[in-house]
Design an enzyme around this catalytic site. Structure first.
Site, short mmCIF file in Angstrom:
data_model
loop_
_atom_site.label_atom_id
_atom_site.label_comp_id
_atom_site.label_asym_id
_atom_site.label_seq_id
_atom_site.Cartn_x
_atom_site.Cartn_y
_atom_site.Cartn_z
N CYS A 1 -19.76 23.84 -5.75
CA CYS A 1 -19.16 24.73 -4.76
C CYS A 1 -18.69 26.04 -5.37
CB CYS A 1 -17.96 24.07 -4.09
SG CYS A 1 -18.37 22.59 -3.15
N HIS A 2 -18.04 25.94 -6.54
CA HIS A 2 -17.38 27.12 -7.10
C HIS A 2 -18.26 27.90 -8.08
CE1 HIS A 2 -13.54 25.86 -5.36
NE2 HIS A 2 -13.74 24.66 -5.85
N CYS B 1 -9.14 18.61 -4.59
CA CYS B 1 -10.55 18.93 -4.47
C CYS B 1 -11.40 17.68 -4.71
CB CYS B 1 -10.90 20.01 -5.49
SG CYS B 1 -11.95 21.31 -4.82
N CYS C 1 18.79 24.47 -17.83
CA CYS C 1 17.74 25.26 -18.48
C CYS C 1 18.32 26.59 -18.95
CB CYS C 1 16.61 25.55 -17.50
SG CYS C 1 15.96 24.13 -16.62
N CYS D 1 20.20 27.22 -22.47
CA CYS D 1 19.41 27.47 -23.68
C CYS D 1 18.53 28.71 -23.51
CB CYS D 1 18.52 26.27 -24.01
SG CYS D 1 19.41 24.89 -24.74
N HIS D 2 17.73 28.70 -22.44
CA HIS D 2 16.60 29.64 -22.38
C HIS D 2 16.94 31.03 -21.86
CE1 HIS D 2 13.88 26.64 -23.89
NE2 HIS D 2 14.38 25.76 -23.03
N CYS E 1 12.08 18.62 -22.26
CA CYS E 1 13.37 19.31 -22.15
C CYS E 1 14.41 18.39 -21.50
CB CYS E 1 13.23 20.60 -21.35
SG CYS E 1 13.03 22.07 -22.38
#
Lengths: 107, 147, 256
Positions: free
Chosen positions: C74-75, C109, C172, C175-176, C217
Site C-alpha cells: 500500500c505505502h 495497520c 519528570c 530532573c529534566h 525513568c
C-alpha cells in the site's frame, strides 16, 4: 541475522581498503538471567571468516568479551576484482553469510 | 595449647599463602599468555591500543589495536589477541591477519567488567610476540533500566 | 548496592541544587552525550541502531497476515510515503479517538489491512519497523500541533510530567528541567526529549522504544511502571513530542 558490510565499490590495485562489518546479535554472555530468573545460555558469534576470491584474509575468534551487535573494522590489499565472502557462526550453530563485489582498477 | 612460637609460624604461613594469592591475582593472564606464546619471550612495544581513557559503559567500549609493522610477505602480523584481566573470560578475541591485510589494525567494541588495563598481544611472522596495553576507567549511566 | 547509592545520589543532588533552571530552547539528549556516543550516532555505519532500521526495511516489503500484503503493497517506498510521518506522531486515531504512536499505527495497520496479529510491544519486529518508519523523518523538525482533539491528552501528559511520584517522590520536571545539564553520578542529566527513539542504548545493548526508556525513568524514581503502550505512556509521549518542538527527529539515536 541482519548484517551490514561496508566495502568500497571500487579500489585501485595495491590500495589498502577498509572493511567494516556489523551483525545484529545479542552476544549472550551466559552470565545473565531472564525476567523469570532462568540463566540465559551463552551464545556468541564465535567465528567470523572473510575470504577474498577464496583466500582467507581475516578471521576473528570471539568470546563474550566482544560487545553485543559486534562491529569490526579491518583492512586488506585490493589485488583483483572479485568477491568478498563473509561467513560467521554462533554457539547455537546459527550461520550467516554475506557476499560483496569489489571492482579493482589499474595495472 | 598454642604458644608464641607456633603462633608466629602460623602467621608466617598465612603471610606466605596470601602473598602467593596476591601474585596470582596480580597477573590473571599469565597462563593465557603462556598458552599463546608457547613460552616464547613477550616483549613490550610495537602494539598500541586506542580506547577512551574514560568509557561510557562497560557493555560497549570502542577499541582499536594497531601494530607497527610493514605487513609484507617477509615481515607481517599473524595475529592480534585481546586480553582482559578483569573479565570472567579473559580472552576477548583473537584476530588472524596476514601479509594481505596491508595494515595491521583492527577496531571493534568490547565488554569490560570494570576498570582495568587491557592487553593486546601481536604474533609476528618471525615468531616473536609483542604487547601493548591501555588503561580504561569504566563508568556507567546513572539511569539503570528496569531490567 | 548500586541502587541504594543511586537513591542517595538523587536525594543529595536535590538537596544541594534547589535552584530551578529555566529551559530556554530545547537541547537534544545527544548534545549531553560523550564523544564516543556522539560519534556512534553520527556515523550511519557504526550506529548499531541502523541494524534495526535495516531489519525494518526488510520487513517493510515482507508480506504478513491473511491478506498476504506487505507494508510496501500500500505505502510503496517508505522513503517518500513515510517521510515526515514520525515527526507528526503521536496523533489521535480518528477511528477510536485515542492517542496512537508509530508502534500503535503499525499494529493497527496490521490488524485492519494485513489481517495479521499485532506485534508485541518491544518485540524485535515492532522495534525494527518503528525504527525504519521513524528513520524516514530523520532531520525533520518535530511537528506535533495542539488541537481540539489532542488537547485533553496533552493536558494529561503535562500533568504526568509535573506529577511527583514513586518512593523518591520525583516528577519528570525535577530532573529534566530543573536539573538538566547537571550531574547525577557520572551522568549528565538531559532534558528528557524523545526525538531520537527508538534508540540504541549502550546500557540495553540493544535498540528500545521510548516507552522502555520512560519505564526505566519510572523505575528510577521507584514508581509503578505503566504497561507498554498504556494510555499513561501514550499521553506522556504526546506531551513530550509537543515539548520537543524545535528539535529534529534523530531516529535511530544512540544513548548511554
Amino acid at each position: 541475522m541482519i548484517a551490514r558490510i561496508q566495502v568500497p565499490a571500487t579500489a585501485k590495485r595495491g590500495e589498502v581498503i577498509s572493511i567494516r562489518v556489523a551483525i545484529q546479535h545479542p552476544m549472550e554472555t551466559g552470565f545473565r538471567f531472564d525476567v523469570n530468573g532462568r540463566a540465559v545460555p551463552k551464545n556468541v558469534i564465535n567465528s567470523l571468516i572473510v575470504r577474498y576470491n577464496d583466500a582467507e584474509i581475516f578471521r576473528a575468534e570471539m568470546g563474550s568479551g566482544v560487545a553485543a551487535n559486534p562491529s569490526l573494522q579491518f583492512f586488506t590489499l585490493a589485488r583483483d576484482s572479485g568477491e568478498l565472502v563473509f561467513q560467521w557462526v554462533d554457539d547455537a550453530g546459527q550461520r550467516g553469510e554475506e557476499r560483496v563485489q569489489l571492482a579493482v582498477t589499474g595495472p | 595449647m598454642p604458644n608464641r612460637r607456633n603462633f608466629l609460624a602460623w602467621c608466617a604461613g598465612v603471610w606466605g599463602m596470601s602473598a602467593g594469592l596476591a601474585r596470582a591475582q596480580a597477573d590473571p593472564l599469565a597462563a593465557l599468555v603462556r598458552d599463546l606464546t608457547g613460552g616464547a619471550r613477550l616483549s613490550a612495544g610495537r602494539v598500541s591500543i586506542d580506547t577512551p581513557r574514560l568509557a561510557d559503559n562497560g557493555h560497549s567500549v570502542p577499541l582499536k589495536v594497531s601494530v607497527d609493522n610493514p605487513m609484507t610477505a617477509a615481515n607481517h602480523v599473524r595475529s592480534i589477541t585481546l586480553l582482559s584481566p578483569r573479565n570472567p573470560r579473559p580472552l576477548i578475541a583473537k584476530f588472524v591477519l596476514g601479509p594481505h591485510a596491508g595494515r595491521a589494525e583492527v577496531s571493534t567494541r568490547v565488554r569490560l567488567n570494570g576498570s582495568q588495563i587491557v592487553l593486546a598481544i601481536a604474533e609476528l611472522s618471525d615468531g616473536s610476540f609483542w604487547s601493548g596495553s591501555a588503561e580504561v576507567e569504566v563508568t556507567e549511566s546513572a539511569c539503570l533500566d528496569a531490567g | 548496592m548500586i541502587r541504594r547509592f543511586l537513591q542517595a545520589g538523587v536525594v543529595a543532588l536535590l538537596l544541594m541544587q534547589s535552584v530551578a533552571l529555566a529551559a530556554t530552547s530545547p537541547r537534544s539528549g545527544i548534545t549531553y552525550a560523550g564523544a564516543d556516543v556522539r560519534a556512534l550516532q553520527a556515523d550511519d555505519f557504526a550506529n548499531p541502531g541502523m541494524l534495526w532500521v535495516a531489519r525494518g526495511e526488510k520487513l517493510w516489503s515482507t508480506p504478513a497476515g491473511r491478506n498476504n500484503k506487505a507494508c510496501a503493497s500500500c505505502h510503496q517506498e517508505a522513503a517518500s510515503s513515510m517521510k515526515g510521518v514520525a515527526a507528526r506522531y503521536p496523533r489521535i486515531d480518528t477511528a477510536t479517538g485515542k492517542v496512537i504512536n508509530i508502534e500503535g499505527r503499525i499494529n493497527t495497520c496490521r490488524e485492519r489491512n494485513q489481517a495479521a496479529d499485532p506485534l508485541q510491544y518491544e518485540s524485535e519486529e515492532l522495534l525494527a519497523l518503528t525504527a525504519y518508519v521513524a528513520h524516514q523523518s530523520r532531520g525533520m523538525p518535530v511537528a506535533v500541533v495542539a488541537d481540539a482533539a489532542n488537547r485533553p491528552h496533552l493536558e494529561r501528559g503535562r500533568e504526568i510530567y509535573y506529577r511527583r511520584q514513586g518512593q523518591m517522590n520525583l516528577a519528570c520536571v525535577n530532573c529534566h528541567e530543573q536539573n538538566a545539564g547537571r550531574k547525577l553520578l557520572a551522568e549528565t542529566i538531559s532534558e528528557g526529549h524523545g526525538n531520537a527513539y527508538p534508540a540504541y542504548r549502550l546500557e540495553w545493548q540493544a535498540t528500545g522504544s521510548l516507552h522502555r526508556r520512560l519505564r526505566a525513568c519510572y523505575f528510577g524514581v521507584r514508581a509503578v511502571m505503566p504497561a507498554f503502550g498504556s494510555d499513561e505512556l501514550l499521553d506522556l509521549e504526546l506531551y513530550l513530542a509537543r515539548r520537543a518542538t524545535g528539535l529534529t527527529v534523530e531516529t535511530p539515536g544512540v544513548r548511554r
